[in-house]
Motif scaffolding. Structure first.
Motif: not given
Length: 302
Positions: A208-211, A241-246
Motif C-alpha cells: 500500500s505504501h507504493q500506491k 513518488s508524490r512528485g519527488r524523484i527517489q
C-alpha cells in the motif's frame, strides 16, 4: 484486557471493510461513493470538503441490476480469454510478436477509455479537452495552460494538464493489469506543438505504501505539420513518488502495468496541442540496456 478489546475491535473493522469491498461492485450503483467516504480522509488542496451525511445516498435498483449483468458478462469474457491463451491471445502470437498496439484512437469509444484532467480540479485556470482529429482518426488533446495559483490559502503552485488511460477493471471490480514483459520499449506516433511532455507509467504495487509510485520519462515534440515516431526504452523510466524523484531507483515492473498517462507542466502560459495516433509496444533486439540509472546502497556497511 485492554489489549484484547483492541485486537477484537481491529478484527471487526477489518472484516467489515473487506466485506464491504466485496459487495461494492454489486452495490456501487445503489450506494454511490459510500465506502470511499468512510475510509478516505485525504482531500486535495483547494477542493471543497464533502460533508454529505452517509444516509443521503442515491438509490437506483435498475442501475444495480444492470451492473450485475455487466459484471457477469465480463466474467464470461475473462473465462473465454483465459481458455484462448495469455490476455486472450494464442500462445505463439503472445510470445513471438515483436510489436503491439495497445491504444489507438479511431472512434469516440476509444476516447472514452481516457480521462482528461487539469489544475481546474483544485481551483486553477488551465483547460484541457480531448476530441477526435478533424482530418485524421486520431486523439487531439488541446487547451490552455495557466500557471496562476488559486487563492485558497492552501495551493502554492498550479499549471498542469494531463491525459491518462482508465484503469483496466475485471469482473466484480477486480483489478487487472498489463503484462509487457515481452517488450522493452514504448512506441508512439504523435504530433505536437514543440512543448515538452512527461510520459507516466503507473504500476500495480504489491504494498500500500507504493500506491503513489510513478515511472516517468520526457517526450519532446518538434512542432510543425510532420508526425513523430518516438521510441522510449523502458530502462530510461525513472521512479518518483508524490512528485519527488527517489534516491533508490528500481527498474519498471513490466508485468504489473496498470495505465499510461501524459502530463504537461512546462510553466509556459498559453495554448497547447498534442495529437496522438497510437500508443504501442516494441521489442527492439538492438537495445540491450537493462537499467539506465545507478543502483547503489545509500548507507553502505563499513
Amino acid at each position: 484486557m485492554a489489549l484484547s478489546f483492541k485486537l477484537l475491535d481491529g478484527v471487526f473493522l477489518s472484516s467489515r471493510y473487506h466485506r464491504q469491498n466485496a459487495l461494492h461492485p454489486l452495490l456501487g450503483p445503489l450506494l454511490t461513493d459510500c465506502i470511499s467516504k468512510f475510509y478516505s480522509s485525504y482531500r486535495r488542496p483547494g477542493t471543497v470538503p464533502d460533508n454529505t451525511p452517509p444516509w443521503k445516498m442515491e438509490f437506483s435498483f435498475e442501475k444495480g441490476v444492470g451492473e450485475i449483468k455487466k459484471h457477469f458478462g465480463l466474467l464470461k469474457k475473462e473465462l473465454v480469454d483465459h481458455w484462448k491463451g495469455p490476455e486472450g491471445r494464442p500462445l505463439n502470437e503472445y510470445v513471438l510478436k515483436q510489436t503491439r498496439v495497445v491504444w489507438e484512437f479511431r472512434s469516440q469509444k476509444d476516447l472514452d477509455e481516457w480521462v482528461v484532467s487539469s489544475d481546474a480540479e483544485i481551483g486553477g485556470k488551465s483547460e484541457a479537452y480531448l476530441k477526435l482529429g478533424k482530418t485524421n482518426p486520431t486523439a487531439l488533446l488541446y487547451g490552455t495552460l495557466n500557471t496562476e495559483a488559486p487563492r485558497d490559502g492552501e495551493t502554492g503552485y498550479s499549471g498542469y494538464c494531463a491525459l491518462r488511460a482508465k484503469l483496466p477493471m475485471g469482473a466484480f471490480g477486480t483489478k487487472k493489469y498489463y503484462d509487457w514483459s515481452n517488450f522493452n520499449s514504448l512506441y508512439l506516433r504523435i504530433r505536437g506543438d514543440g512543448r515538452p511532455w512527461m510520459i507516466n507509467i503507473y504500476t500495480n504495487p504489491y504494498y500500500s505504501h507504493q500506491k503513489d509510485d510513478l515511472y516517468s520519462y520526457f517526450m519532446f515534440t518538434r512542432g510543425g505539420p510532420y508526425w513523430q515516431e518516438i521510441k522510449i526504452p523502458f530502462s530510461k523510466f525513472f521512479l518518483s513518488s508524490r512528485g519527488r524523484i527517489q534516491d533508490n531507483q528500481y527498474p519498471l515492473w513490466l508485468d504489473k502495468i496498470s495505465t499510461v498517462g501524459f502530463t504537461l507542466g512546462d510553466k509556459a502560459d498559453g495554448p497547447f496541442q498534442l495529437e496522438i495516433d497510437f500508443v504501442g509496444l516494441l521489442n527492439d533486439r538492438a537495445h540491450t540496456e537493462e537499467f539506465a540509472y545507478e543502483k547503489y546502497e545509500r548507507n553502505p556497511k563499513v
